[in-house]
Design a protein around this motif. Sequence first.
Motif, PDB file in Angstrom:
ATOM      1  N   TYR A 100       0.834  -1.204   0.000  1.00 20.77           N
ATOM      2  CA  TYR A 100       0.000   0.000   0.000  1.00 20.77           C
ATOM      3  C   TYR A 100       0.870   1.257   0.000  1.00 20.77           C
ATOM      4  O   TYR A 100       1.926   1.287   0.628  1.00 20.77           O
ATOM      5  N   PRO A 101       0.400   2.301  -0.672  1.00 19.69           N
ATOM      6  CA  PRO A 101       1.229   3.496  -0.827  1.00 19.69           C
ATOM      7  C   PRO A 101       1.388   4.343   0.432  1.00 19.69           C
ATOM      8  O   PRO A 101       2.387   5.044   0.575  1.00 19.69           O
ATOM      9  N   THR A 102       0.414   4.281   1.348  1.00 20.35           N
ATOM     10  CA  THR A 102       0.499   5.127   2.542  1.00 20.35           C
ATOM     11  C   THR A 102       0.325   4.292   3.805  1.00 20.35           C
ATOM     12  O   THR A 102      -0.223   3.182   3.772  1.00 20.35           O
ATOM     13  N   THR A 103       0.747   4.862   4.903  1.00 19.16           N
ATOM     14  CA  THR A 103       0.569   4.214   6.205  1.00 19.16           C
ATOM     15  C   THR A 103      -0.908   3.985   6.480  1.00 19.16           C
ATOM     16  O   THR A 103      -1.299   2.925   6.956  1.00 19.16           O
ATOM     17  N   GLN A 104      -1.713   4.981   6.180  1.00 17.12           N
ATOM     18  CA  GLN A 104      -3.153   4.876   6.432  1.00 17.12           C
ATOM     19  C   GLN A 104      -3.744   3.689   5.678  1.00 17.12           C
ATOM     20  O   GLN A 104      -4.453   2.868   6.265  1.00 17.12           O
ATOM     21  N   ASP A 105      -3.468   3.587   4.384  1.00 17.59           N
ATOM     22  CA  ASP A 105      -4.013   2.482   3.585  1.00 17.59           C
ATOM     23  C   ASP A 105      -3.516   1.127   4.104  1.00 17.59           C
ATOM     24  O   ASP A 105      -4.285   0.170   4.209  1.00 17.59           O
ATOM     25  N   ALA A 106      -2.237   1.056   4.423  1.00 18.81           N
ATOM     26  CA  ALA A 106      -1.650  -0.199   4.890  1.00 18.81           C
ATOM     27  C   ALA A 106      -2.207  -0.599   6.248  1.00 18.81           C
ATOM     28  O   ALA A 106      -2.554  -1.774   6.465  1.00 18.81           O
ATOM     29  N   TYR A 128       5.931   0.477  11.252  1.00 18.93           N
ATOM     30  CA  TYR A 128       5.052   1.645  11.182  1.00 18.93           C
ATOM     31  C   TYR A 128       5.879   2.922  11.034  1.00 18.93           C
ATOM     32  O   TYR A 128       5.562   3.789  10.214  1.00 18.93           O
ATOM     33  N   PHE A 129       6.924   3.050  11.844  1.00 20.77           N
ATOM     34  CA  PHE A 129       7.786   4.225  11.816  1.00 20.77           C
ATOM     35  C   PHE A 129       8.366   4.454  10.415  1.00 20.77           C
ATOM     36  O   PHE A 129       8.323   5.577   9.889  1.00 20.77           O
ATOM     37  N   ASN A 130       8.893   3.406   9.811  1.00 24.38           N
ATOM     38  CA  ASN A 130       9.502   3.544   8.484  1.00 24.38           C
ATOM     39  C   ASN A 130       8.490   3.987   7.439  1.00 24.38           C
ATOM     40  O   ASN A 130       8.801   4.818   6.578  1.00 24.38           O
ATOM     41  N   LYS A 131       7.289   3.449   7.513  1.00 20.79           N
ATOM     42  CA  LYS A 131       6.250   3.840   6.554  1.00 20.79           C
ATOM     43  C   LYS A 131       5.821   5.288   6.797  1.00 20.79           C
ATOM     44  O   LYS A 131       5.611   6.050   5.848  1.00 20.79           O
ATOM     45  N   LEU A 132       5.715   5.667   8.057  1.00 17.87           N
ATOM     46  CA  LEU A 132       5.329   7.041   8.389  1.00 17.87           C
ATOM     47  C   LEU A 132       6.377   8.049   7.917  1.00 17.87           C
ATOM     48  O   LEU A 132       6.020   9.106   7.366  1.00 17.87           O
ATOM     49  N   THR A 133       7.649   7.748   8.123  1.00 14.67           N
ATOM     50  CA  THR A 133       8.691   8.677   7.644  1.00 14.67           C
ATOM     51  C   THR A 133       8.686   8.730   6.115  1.00 14.67           C
ATOM     52  O   THR A 133       8.915   9.794   5.539  1.00 14.67           O
ATOM     53  N   ALA A 134       8.412   7.614   5.457  1.00 17.77           N
ATOM     54  CA  ALA A 134       8.300   7.611   3.990  1.00 17.77           C
ATOM     55  C   ALA A 134       7.114   8.466   3.538  1.00 17.77           C
ATOM     56  O   ALA A 134       7.143   9.055   2.454  1.00 17.77           O
ATOM     57  N   ASP A 135       6.076   8.557   4.396  1.00 20.56           N
ATOM     58  CA  ASP A 135       4.913   9.406   4.104  1.00 20.56           C
ATOM     59  C   ASP A 135       5.203  10.885   4.356  1.00 20.56           C
ATOM     60  O   ASP A 135       4.353  11.727   4.104  1.00 20.56           O
ATOM     61  N   GLY A 136       6.365  11.192   4.914  1.00 17.96           N
ATOM     62  CA  GLY A 136       6.735  12.585   5.133  1.00 17.96           C
ATOM     63  C   GLY A 136       6.624  13.075   6.564  1.00 17.96           C
ATOM     64  O   GLY A 136       6.847  14.258   6.839  1.00 17.96           O
TER      65      GLY A 136
END
Length: 192
Positions: free
Chosen positions: A73-79, A131-139
Amino acid sequence: MDTKSLIIDTATKLFQQKGYIGVGLNEILKECNISKGSLYHHFPKGKEELLIACLQNLKQAITIDIEKIFEQYPTTQDAAIAMIEKIIKNLETEGTLTGYTFSSIVSEMALLSDAVRNACGELYQEIESIYFNKLTADGFSEESAYSIALMMTASIEGGIMLCLTQKTSEPLKTISKALPNLLNSNIHLVNA
């Protein structure tokens, strides 16, 4: 499946269903259809060593599952919503969440065994790291990502425990609905 894997898989399910204290070695032996000598061959230090092996096995299974979902999934929210929906589906179809939670083990053993507490802590840290890695990738900033990852871990794990105690998937459904608000309110802080 080799004997050691059979013991770990069987004990993991039993520990999750009945708790560490609620499962005796004789029950594990009976379920595995093995001798006490065979168990002690693989786990010379006994039940606690077996529990730590179970927690390590859970850590691998849970983190691989979460990583796969978060990569899709492209975003933390979607994932996160997809992950919660998968947990809800498992609860509603199987009536349990074996394989997704280990909170009962933590609550029983964390004060009694540093080795078990550390093994549980490593699993929580691994989940938070995903979660942290995906959140930082989200900006998100590292500080915000850390806080949100911690809140997500605590909310989802707490939601799982509430689902199990209430025998309903409603707590996780509520968390799934509230999660976008948490992430969106923090996105506004990031973009401000």
